[in-house]
Write a protein that holds these residues in place. Sequence first.
Motif, PDB file in Angstrom:
ATOM      1  N   ILE A 117       0.846  -1.195   0.000  1.00  0.00           N
ATOM      2  CA  ILE A 117       0.000   0.000   0.000  1.00  0.00           C
ATOM      3  C   ILE A 117       0.882   1.247   0.000  1.00  0.00           C
ATOM      4  O   ILE A 117       2.098   1.172   0.219  1.00  0.00           O
ATOM      5  CB  ILE A 117      -0.960   0.015   1.195  1.00  0.00           C
ATOM      6  CG1 ILE A 117      -0.203   0.194   2.524  1.00  0.00           C
ATOM      7  CG2 ILE A 117      -1.796  -1.258   1.220  1.00  0.00           C
ATOM      8  CD1 ILE A 117      -1.099   0.409   3.736  1.00  0.00           C
ATOM      9  N   LEU A 118       0.262   2.394  -0.222  1.00  0.00           N
ATOM     10  CA  LEU A 118       0.992   3.652  -0.300  1.00  0.00           C
ATOM     11  C   LEU A 118       1.191   4.252   1.093  1.00  0.00           C
ATOM     12  O   LEU A 118       0.213   4.535   1.790  1.00  0.00           O
ATOM     13  CB  LEU A 118       0.236   4.659  -1.151  1.00  0.00           C
ATOM     14  CG  LEU A 118       0.298   4.464  -2.666  1.00  0.00           C
ATOM     15  CD1 LEU A 118      -0.822   5.236  -3.336  1.00  0.00           C
ATOM     16  CD2 LEU A 118       1.657   4.883  -3.212  1.00  0.00           C
ATOM     17  N   PRO A 119       2.436   4.470   1.515  1.00  0.00           N
ATOM     18  CA  PRO A 119       2.665   5.296   2.701  1.00  0.00           C
ATOM     19  C   PRO A 119       2.406   6.755   2.340  1.00  0.00           C
ATOM     20  O   PRO A 119       2.648   7.176   1.210  1.00  0.00           O
ATOM     21  CB  PRO A 119       4.137   5.049   3.026  1.00  0.00           C
ATOM     22  CG  PRO A 119       4.757   4.702   1.710  1.00  0.00           C
ATOM     23  CD  PRO A 119       3.683   4.006   0.907  1.00  0.00           C
ATOM     24  N   SER A 120       1.904   7.514   3.322  1.00  0.00           N
ATOM     25  CA  SER A 120       1.530   8.897   3.026  1.00  0.00           C
ATOM     26  C   SER A 120       1.980   9.815   4.158  1.00  0.00           C
ATOM     27  O   SER A 120       1.222  10.067   5.100  1.00  0.00           O
ATOM     28  CB  SER A 120       0.014   8.992   2.815  1.00  0.00           C
ATOM     29  OG  SER A 120      -0.362  10.285   2.416  1.00  0.00           O
ATOM     30  N   PRO A 121       3.215  10.328   4.086  1.00  0.00           N
ATOM     31  CA  PRO A 121       3.699  11.233   5.132  1.00  0.00           C
ATOM     32  C   PRO A 121       3.046  12.602   5.044  1.00  0.00           C
ATOM     33  O   PRO A 121       2.809  13.134   3.956  1.00  0.00           O
ATOM     34  CB  PRO A 121       5.203  11.314   4.845  1.00  0.00           C
ATOM     35  CG  PRO A 121       5.320  11.047   3.366  1.00  0.00           C
ATOM     36  CD  PRO A 121       4.223  10.074   3.049  1.00  0.00           C
ATOM     37  N   GLY A 122       2.748  13.168   6.197  1.00  0.00           N
ATOM     38  CA  GLY A 122       2.173  14.505   6.257  1.00  0.00           C
ATOM     39  C   GLY A 122       2.625  15.208   7.523  1.00  0.00           C
ATOM     40  O   GLY A 122       3.077  14.578   8.476  1.00  0.00           O
ATOM     41  N   GLY A 123       2.512  16.517   7.534  1.00  0.00           N
ATOM     42  CA  GLY A 123       2.978  17.299   8.679  1.00  0.00           C
ATOM     43  C   GLY A 123       4.427  17.703   8.465  1.00  0.00           C
ATOM     44  O   GLY A 123       5.283  16.866   8.173  1.00  0.00           O
ATOM     45  N   GLY A 124       4.716  18.970   8.590  1.00  0.00           N
ATOM     46  CA  GLY A 124       6.085  19.425   8.357  1.00  0.00           C
ATOM     47  C   GLY A 124       6.498  19.336   6.901  1.00  0.00           C
ATOM     48  O   GLY A 124       7.686  19.330   6.580  1.00  0.00           O
ATOM     49  N   MET A 125       5.517  19.243   6.014  1.00  0.00           N
ATOM     50  CA  MET A 125       5.806  19.102   4.591  1.00  0.00           C
ATOM     51  C   MET A 125       5.781  20.480   3.926  1.00  0.00           C
ATOM     52  O   MET A 125       4.927  21.315   4.225  1.00  0.00           O
ATOM     53  CB  MET A 125       4.757  18.195   3.958  1.00  0.00           C
ATOM     54  CG  MET A 125       5.141  17.644   2.606  1.00  0.00           C
ATOM     55  SD  MET A 125       6.422  16.374   2.701  1.00  0.00           S
ATOM     56  CE  MET A 125       5.477  15.000   3.369  1.00  0.00           C
ATOM     57  N   SER A 126       6.725  20.707   3.025  1.00  0.00           N
ATOM     58  CA  SER A 126       6.767  21.959   2.281  1.00  0.00           C
ATOM     59  C   SER A 126       7.421  21.705   0.936  1.00  0.00           C
ATOM     60  O   SER A 126       8.088  20.680   0.732  1.00  0.00           O
ATOM     61  CB  SER A 126       7.565  23.028   3.050  1.00  0.00           C
ATOM     62  OG  SER A 126       8.928  22.646   3.153  1.00  0.00           O
ATOM     63  N   LEU A 127       7.235  22.632   0.023  1.00  0.00           N
ATOM     64  CA  LEU A 127       7.865  22.478  -1.289  1.00  0.00           C
ATOM     65  C   LEU A 127       9.378  22.431  -1.173  1.00  0.00           C
ATOM     66  O   LEU A 127      10.053  21.705  -1.914  1.00  0.00           O
ATOM     67  CB  LEU A 127       7.428  23.623  -2.200  1.00  0.00           C
ATOM     68  CG  LEU A 127       5.949  23.639  -2.594  1.00  0.00           C
ATOM     69  CD1 LEU A 127       5.644  24.875  -3.415  1.00  0.00           C
ATOM     70  CD2 LEU A 127       5.584  22.384  -3.357  1.00  0.00           C
TER      71      LEU A 127
ATOM     72  N   ASN B  99       6.848   5.668  -4.789  1.00  0.00           N
ATOM     73  CA  ASN B  99       5.615   4.975  -4.416  1.00  0.00           C
ATOM     74  C   ASN B  99       5.127   5.464  -3.052  1.00  0.00           C
ATOM     75  O   ASN B  99       4.989   4.709  -2.088  1.00  0.00           O
ATOM     76  CB  ASN B  99       5.819   3.466  -4.411  1.00  0.00           C
ATOM     77  CG  ASN B  99       5.645   2.872  -5.795  1.00  0.00           C
ATOM     78  OD1 ASN B  99       4.867   3.374  -6.606  1.00  0.00           O
ATOM     79  ND2 ASN B  99       6.387   1.816  -6.076  1.00  0.00           N
ATOM     80  N   THR B 100       4.855   6.754  -3.000  1.00  0.00           N
ATOM     81  CA  THR B 100       4.468   7.462  -1.781  1.00  0.00           C
ATOM     82  C   THR B 100       3.451   8.525  -2.158  1.00  0.00           C
ATOM     83  O   THR B 100       3.540   9.123  -3.230  1.00  0.00           O
ATOM     84  CB  THR B 100       5.704   8.132  -1.134  1.00  0.00           C
ATOM     85  OG1 THR B 100       6.682   7.128  -0.837  1.00  0.00           O
ATOM     86  CG2 THR B 100       5.335   8.873   0.142  1.00  0.00           C
ATOM     87  N   MET B 101       2.480   8.745  -1.269  1.00  0.00           N
ATOM     88  CA  MET B 101       1.543   9.841  -1.461  1.00  0.00           C
ATOM     89  C   MET B 101       1.906  10.954  -0.488  1.00  0.00           C
ATOM     90  O   MET B 101       1.831  10.777   0.729  1.00  0.00           O
ATOM     91  CB  MET B 101       0.101   9.385  -1.236  1.00  0.00           C
ATOM     92  CG  MET B 101      -0.916  10.469  -1.521  1.00  0.00           C
ATOM     93  SD  MET B 101      -2.577   9.809  -1.728  1.00  0.00           S
ATOM     94  CE  MET B 101      -2.431   9.002  -3.328  1.00  0.00           C
ATOM     95  N   TYR B 102       2.328  12.092  -1.021  1.00  0.00           N
ATOM     96  CA  TYR B 102       2.826  13.205  -0.219  1.00  0.00           C
ATOM     97  C   TYR B 102       1.691  14.173   0.102  1.00  0.00           C
ATOM     98  O   TYR B 102       1.069  14.739  -0.798  1.00  0.00           O
ATOM     99  CB  TYR B 102       3.941  13.920  -0.969  1.00  0.00           C
ATOM    100  CG  TYR B 102       5.172  13.080  -1.175  1.00  0.00           C
ATOM    101  CD1 TYR B 102       6.231  13.131  -0.269  1.00  0.00           C
ATOM    102  CD2 TYR B 102       5.273  12.218  -2.267  1.00  0.00           C
ATOM    103  CE1 TYR B 102       7.366  12.355  -0.456  1.00  0.00           C
ATOM    104  CE2 TYR B 102       6.403  11.433  -2.455  1.00  0.00           C
ATOM    105  CZ  TYR B 102       7.441  11.506  -1.545  1.00  0.00           C
ATOM    106  OH  TYR B 102       8.571  10.721  -1.718  1.00  0.00           O
ATOM    107  N   LEU B 103       1.411  14.350   1.396  1.00  0.00           N
ATOM    108  CA  LEU B 103       0.365  15.271   1.834  1.00  0.00           C
ATOM    109  C   LEU B 103       0.930  16.670   2.020  1.00  0.00           C
ATOM    110  O   LEU B 103       2.011  16.840   2.576  1.00  0.00           O
ATOM    111  CB  LEU B 103      -0.241  14.821   3.164  1.00  0.00           C
ATOM    112  CG  LEU B 103      -0.981  13.492   3.220  1.00  0.00           C
ATOM    113  CD1 LEU B 103      -1.649  13.349   4.578  1.00  0.00           C
ATOM    114  CD2 LEU B 103      -2.006  13.360   2.107  1.00  0.00           C
ATOM    115  N   LEU B 104       0.177  17.642   1.589  1.00  0.00           N
ATOM    116  CA  LEU B 104       0.547  19.032   1.825  1.00  0.00           C
ATOM    117  C   LEU B 104      -0.701  19.759   2.312  1.00  0.00           C
ATOM    118  O   LEU B 104      -1.684  19.853   1.588  1.00  0.00           O
ATOM    119  CB  LEU B 104       1.075  19.676   0.539  1.00  0.00           C
ATOM    120  CG  LEU B 104       1.896  20.951   0.703  1.00  0.00           C
ATOM    121  CD1 LEU B 104       3.126  20.694   1.566  1.00  0.00           C
ATOM    122  CD2 LEU B 104       2.336  21.476  -0.661  1.00  0.00           C
ATOM    123  N   GLY B 105      -0.653  20.226   3.566  1.00  0.00           N
ATOM    124  CA  GLY B 105      -1.841  20.787   4.186  1.00  0.00           C
ATOM    125  C   GLY B 105      -1.767  22.267   4.427  1.00  0.00           C
ATOM    126  O   GLY B 105      -1.874  23.085   3.515  1.00  0.00           O
TER     127      GLY B 105
END
Length: 375
Positions: A324-334, A347-353
């Motif tokens: 399955i896809l790991p999806s890191p989020g929090g502390g994410m920026s361009l 093979n990762t889903m990158y969250l940007l909130g």
Amino acid sequence: MSDRFTVTYRIFAATPDEARARAEGIALEQTVEIPRDVVPAGYVEDEILGRVKTLERESNETFNARLSYSPDSAGPDLPQLLNVIFGNSSIQKGIEVTGLDLGPTLSARFPGARCGIAGVRAATGRAHGGLVAPVIKPMGLSVAEFALTARRVAEAGADVVKEDHGLANQPTAPFRERVPRLAEAVAAGNAARRAAGDTTQALYFPNLGGASTDLVGDAFFAKEAGAQGVLIIPGLQGFDAIHALARDQSFALPIMAHPAFLGPHVLSDDTGFSHGMMFGTLMRLAGADISIFPNFGGRFGFSPEECAQIVAACRTPEGPGDPILPSPGGGMSLERMPEMMRLYGENTMYLLGGGLLRYGDRIGDAIREMRNTLG
């Protein structure tokens, strides 16, 4: 005698004898929950009673114990399987669950994700590169405001338009009013992408954050309204909520799992679950296709090593089920995207909130930049 499944525990103990006693105690606690000398002979003792397979020292104060259990002790349902894995023993200090091998019988009974990495990629049309998932937030905005953001990020190249886990059924944007409007907005964004020659599409994932009795009905309402997946919080709704939808042939949409309320299970140094077990193995066991977890370097404090452990557990071909896809989020920026790609790969889903909202009307430009960085 049936094939057995195996759970690995980290046991905190000063001596091998103490560790052995604790392991034997787990074998009793997780199955018959009675003193060893009164375990009934025959089927209960020979089949149901847990067994210590191996016990090895890990460090000066920890031991790794592998215990086997009968599939009969779990039965056909996920809640009881979780109960056998770590029911009463979770109330004791000095025990941590670090591994699970389902064996043939339970692997067939709990096949894992319906879509997995391959299915999510096929649905988006994005065969390569990291996947982009902007988060629709914050609570308190109107449906029209959420829809405008959803349209912009979908048109700009998002792979998943994910609602924030805090969007439930608040009066400013009730679920059954919000979901059709956002599904329509994402569809409009996808139409604009196609007109520009982009053959990929954004998938809209609303949050199923209402009452548990409404969850299945809300899931099918979302599907009929045009959503292409859903977000579930197993710490609040239960792992079996994911499992029930994942096994429902008439639903058949990808499921994203959110880590809210699960932190205490992994944050203790001497009890609970390892990070990989909680956010990788258990999510796959339940049937999630995407597992969100807190990124390192942000406000949640996971280490790079713990994040790497989660990613490995999500993607190992050993299961449960398909990767399955790991999806890191929090502390994410361009600015951090190149660093994130080096650790997590494509093979990762990158969250940007929240950071994405700083771009205001230029939010689409931020999505395009992120898309270019991730390939």
